[in-house]
Design a protein around this motif. Structure first.
Motif, short mmCIF file in Angstrom:
data_model
loop_
_atom_site.label_atom_id
_atom_site.label_comp_id
_atom_site.label_asym_id
_atom_site.label_seq_id
_atom_site.Cartn_x
_atom_site.Cartn_y
_atom_site.Cartn_z
N CYS A 91 4.37 -1.99 0.86
CA CYS A 91 3.60 -1.74 2.06
C CYS A 91 4.48 -2.00 3.29
O CYS A 91 5.14 -3.03 3.36
CB CYS A 91 2.37 -2.65 2.08
N GLU A 93 3.56 -2.63 6.17
CA GLU A 93 2.96 -3.61 7.07
C GLU A 93 3.12 -5.04 6.54
O GLU A 93 3.60 -5.91 7.24
CB GLU A 93 1.45 -3.34 7.25
N CYS A 94 2.69 -5.24 5.30
CA CYS A 94 2.66 -6.61 4.79
C CYS A 94 3.73 -6.87 3.73
O CYS A 94 3.93 -8.01 3.33
CB CYS A 94 1.26 -6.95 4.24
N CYS A 112 -0.53 -0.49 1.82
CA CYS A 112 -1.52 -0.85 0.82
C CYS A 112 -2.90 -0.52 1.39
O CYS A 112 -3.04 -0.25 2.58
CB CYS A 112 -1.41 -2.33 0.44
N CYS A 115 -4.10 -2.66 4.47
CA CYS A 115 -3.39 -2.37 5.71
C CYS A 115 -3.73 -0.97 6.22
O CYS A 115 -3.82 -0.75 7.42
CB CYS A 115 -1.88 -2.50 5.52
ZN ZN Z 1 -0.23 -4.09 3.26
#
Ligand code: ZN
Length: 131
Positions: A91, A93-94, A112, A115
């Motif tokens: 992902c 983002e995370c 994911c 997110c």
């Molecule tokens: Zn994520």
């Protein structure tokens, strides 16, 4: 969990098939006037890591009717680039692994599920994404 070799192979195949189908659509949109540049592009191996991405080259050709295809081709290019960098399936983002099931259903996924949903909520509130 990290997607296994078999999953990655399957996803690569899905992406290549999709890329081929999109290029075919672009070719159909485009009335094949003697554009040598386009013909050259079409002859390239999908996923070929040339210095210019297919999507960018197509965008340069200014095929306005092919906007949707170009957008999707860029996503596919991005997925191949992440594979090459060994970051595919993470992902953006995370940093968590995106489940293989989601990747198989949506191989160009960058986030994911959690997110993605958060991103879409922000997207709706802000109206336009900030790049
Ligand atoms: Zn994520």
């Amino acid at each position: 969990m990290k997607p296994g070799r078999e999953t990655l192979d399957k996803i690569t195949q899905i992406l290549r098939d999709r890329q081929k189908a999109l290029l075919e659509e672009v070719r159909n949109e485009f009335d094949q006037r003697d554009n040598q540049h386009l013909i050259e592009l079409m002859g390239r191996e999908p996923g070929d890591s040339g210095d210019v991405s297919l999507a960018d080259a197509l965008a340069d050709l200014n095929i306005l009717r092919a906007d949707r295809q170009i957008h999707e081709l860029r996503d596919i290019d991005g997925a191949f680039a992440r594979m090459k960098a060994g970051e595919f399936g993470l992902c953006t983002e995370c940093g968590e692994h995106i489940p293989a099931q989601r990747l198989l259903a949506y191989p160009t996924a960058k986030r994911c599920m959690a997110c993605q949903q958060r991103h879409e909520r922000l997207f709706v509130q802000e109206g336009k994404p900030k790049l």
